[in-house]
Design an enzyme around this catalytic site. Structure first.
Site, PDB file in Angstrom:
ATOM      1  N   ILE A 172      -6.309 -12.904   7.661  1.00 24.25           N
ATOM      2  CA  ILE A 172      -6.463 -12.380   6.299  1.00 24.25           C
ATOM      3  C   ILE A 172      -5.109 -12.288   5.610  1.00 24.25           C
ATOM      4  CG2 ILE A 172      -7.157 -10.362   4.940  1.00 24.25           C
ATOM      5  CD1 ILE A 172      -9.275  -9.822   7.112  1.00 24.25           C
ATOM      6  N   HIS A 173      -4.124 -11.722   6.291  1.00 24.36           N
ATOM      7  CA  HIS A 173      -2.797 -11.564   5.701  1.00 24.36           C
ATOM      8  C   HIS A 173      -2.064 -12.892   5.539  1.00 24.36           C
ATOM      9  CE1 HIS A 173      -3.402  -7.313   6.552  1.00 24.36           C
ATOM     10  NE2 HIS A 173      -2.333  -7.056   5.824  1.00 24.36           N
ATOM     11  N   ALA A 231       0.806  -1.224   0.000  1.00 23.52           N
ATOM     12  CA  ALA A 231       0.000   0.000   0.000  1.00 23.52           C
ATOM     13  C   ALA A 231       0.835   1.268   0.000  1.00 23.52           C
ATOM     14  CB  ALA A 231      -0.931  -0.008   1.215  1.00 23.52           C
ATOM     15  N   HIS A 232       2.152   1.161  -0.131  1.00 24.83           N
ATOM     16  CA  HIS A 232       3.005   2.343  -0.109  1.00 24.83           C
ATOM     17  C   HIS A 232       2.882   3.131  -1.414  1.00 24.83           C
ATOM     18  CE1 HIS A 232       5.692   1.400   3.478  1.00 24.83           C
ATOM     19  NE2 HIS A 232       4.857   0.380   3.401  1.00 24.83           N
ATOM     20  N   ASP A 285      -0.562  -4.644  12.326  1.00 29.41           N
ATOM     21  CA  ASP A 285      -0.602  -3.821  11.115  1.00 29.41           C
ATOM     22  C   ASP A 285      -1.927  -3.055  11.029  1.00 29.41           C
ATOM     23  OD1 ASP A 285       1.168  -3.124   9.026  1.00 29.41           O
ATOM     24  OD2 ASP A 285      -0.111  -4.120   7.580  1.00 29.41           O
ATOM     25  N   GLY A 290      -3.106  -2.911   5.247  1.00 33.34           N
ATOM     26  CA  GLY A 290      -3.137  -2.961   6.700  1.00 33.34           C
ATOM     27  C   GLY A 290      -4.283  -3.818   7.187  1.00 33.34           C
ATOM     28  N   ASP A 318      -4.209 -11.896  11.689  1.00 34.07           N
ATOM     29  CA  ASP A 318      -5.619 -11.509  11.607  1.00 34.07           C
ATOM     30  C   ASP A 318      -6.451 -12.523  10.840  1.00 34.07           C
ATOM     31  OD1 ASP A 318      -4.594 -11.033   9.096  1.00 34.07           O
ATOM     32  OD2 ASP A 318      -5.404  -8.996   8.914  1.00 34.07           O
ATOM     33  N   ASN A 369       4.255 -11.481   3.711  1.00 31.72           N
ATOM     34  CA  ASN A 369       3.576 -10.375   3.033  1.00 31.72           C
ATOM     35  C   ASN A 369       4.584  -9.411   2.429  1.00 31.72           C
ATOM     36  OD1 ASN A 369       1.474 -10.775   5.728  1.00 31.72           O
ATOM     37  ND2 ASN A 369       0.688 -10.973   3.661  1.00 31.72           N
ATOM     38  N   ALA A 370       4.324  -8.966   1.208  1.00 35.30           N
ATOM     39  CA  ALA A 370       5.164  -7.982   0.512  1.00 35.30           C
ATOM     40  C   ALA A 370       6.616  -8.438   0.425  1.00 35.30           C
ATOM     41  CB  ALA A 370       5.067  -6.611   1.181  1.00 35.30           C
TER      42      ALA A 370
END
Length: 425
Positions: free
Chosen positions: A288-289, A175-176, A311, A348, A286, A258-259
């Protein structure tokens, strides 16, 4: 090749600190703020009348928390305060404002986040600033601090800033904002690249960067010389590049899986650093990630290095809808998934730390002690604060949390004072 060839300079981790019988855990919590990307970390510990913890047996014994695993007296149980290594708000306002008003806004938003954290068991945190411009960093980083705690203060402690970006790999940007990403350091003076970008580093405790970038090795060494913790993240680094970064001074991986470059059996990338015992790694639990099976694999591979992170953004706990993360709009779905508006890119999370602990215990199928230490002892250790945070040793800070049998927060104490209590019976 044997292990000594792969990791010639790596040293085994220091032995964990010994904790008190009434085990108090530190949990990691992340929070996204509308116009300020900050990470919040908290740690609480059992207290005595001197606002310090007393010497006691090692915390990894289940009896140190609840008497015995699976048994309970029905009363709230004291555990270490939760520590958050990464809590996002927004990086900054989209349009630069005059310095005094912006500084006031940063202070106000930081205090707002700090006031909310104790209800989730967080006693200390790192406000996190994501990829921003040099001007935005100069108007943000020096002001993301709280004044000394007064007798009436009920907020969590800010331990310094986590700067996530802008030295990341655009392929793994998440998301950056891509227009603010920097893809390399100056070959002749990488340390000057850091100073030109961030300005003052005095309030920075943790930096996430991509270790494969040109000049990153020298930048890592410079940050380490300043006493700043370096984490590899938003990266397409190979396993070999990851190992080289560890030898230079990287000690953590930001939100594992992630990422980053996907795991492959011939080049596991940064995920392969699970095989290095003393390299910590963040996990967003969570649901989800990361798939629960991925969380279970990571925990089984290296349980003592796992650091829970949320996050979470400012929309944490709010109804589904559209919110902002810096200059970007974020949609929160009915299922709690936060994505950049109009895309499927995760931006996030909205799950607080106490809920992350409950989900992590279910996903990893781990013991109560293990899930609590992942949110307290481990983040404190990677930040170099195990002498005061994340433990119940004599002389450590008197931060602790009371949890019920379902691991729900009933009360939070910071510096030996109760700062929040569940109003329900």
């Amino acid at each position: 090749r044997n292990r000594s060839e792969l990791f010639p300079k790596l040293q085994p981790p220091d032995p964990p600190p010994r904790l008190a019988p009434a085990s108090i855990t530190n949990a990691t919590y992340n929070n996204h703020n509308n116009n300020n990307n900050t990470t919040i970390t908290t740690t609480t510990n059992a207290t005595n009348n001197n606002n310090t913890t007393t010497p006691n047996p090692h915390s990894e014994s289940p009896s140190s928390c609840l008497g015995s695993e699976g048994q309970s007296s029905g009363a709230p149980h004291p555990v270490r305060g939760l520590v958050v290594c990464s809590s996002r708000g927004s990086s900054s306002d989209c349009v630069p404002s005059p310095l005094p008003p912006l500084a006031l806004r940063m202070q106000s938003r930081l205090r707002h986040v700090a006031d909310r954290l104790p209800r989730h068991g967080v006693t200390s945190f790192l406000p996190t600033v994501i990829t921003s411009s040099a001007e935005e960093y100069r108007q943000t980083l020096p002001y993301l601090r709280l004044p000394p705690r007064g007798a009436a203060d009920l907020h969590a402690n800010a331990l310094g800033v986590h700067v996530e970006g802008p030295f990341i790999n655009e392929t793994a940007k998440g998301a950056h904002p891509p227009e603010k990403i920097r893809s390399s350091f100056r070959a002749d003076a990488p340390e000057q690249t850091l100073l030109d970008c961030y300005g003052d580093l005095d309030n920075v405790r943790l930096v996430t960067l991509a270790p494969e970038l040109a000049g990153a090795a020298e930048a890592i060494e410079y940050l380490r010389s300043r006493g700043i913790v370096i984490s590899a993240g938003h990266s397409m680094a190979t396993f070999t590049q990851g190992v080289s970064a560890i030898q230079r001074g990287v000690s953590m991986v930001t939100h594992l899986f992630n990422a980053m470059k996907l795991f492959h059996h011939r080049d596991p990338g940064l995920v392969g650093l699970l095989s290095v015992p003393h390299v910590h790694f963040g996990i967003i639990s969570d649901g989800i990630h990361c798939h629960p099976a991925s969380i279970r694999i990571a925990h089984a591979a290296n349980p003592r290095a796992l650091v829970l992170v949320t996050d979470s953004m400012e929309a944490m706990g709010l109804a589904p809808g559209r919110y902002r993360l810096g200059c970007r709009e974020v949609d929160i779905s009915e299922t709690g998934e936060a994505t950049i508006a109009g895309t499927t890119t995760l931006a996030g999370a909205v799950v607080p730390m106490d809920e992350c602990i409950r989900r992590f215990r279910k996903f990893a199928q781990c013991s109560l002690i293990e899930c609590l230490e992942a949110a307290s002892l481990h983040p404190a250790r990677v930040l170099g604060l195990e002498g005061t945070k994340g433990s119940l040793d004599f002389g450590s800070d008197a931060d602790f949390v009371l949890l019920d049998d379902d691991l729900r927060v009933r009360a939070t104490w910071i510096d030996g004072r109760e700062v929040w209590r569940d109003p329900s019976p």
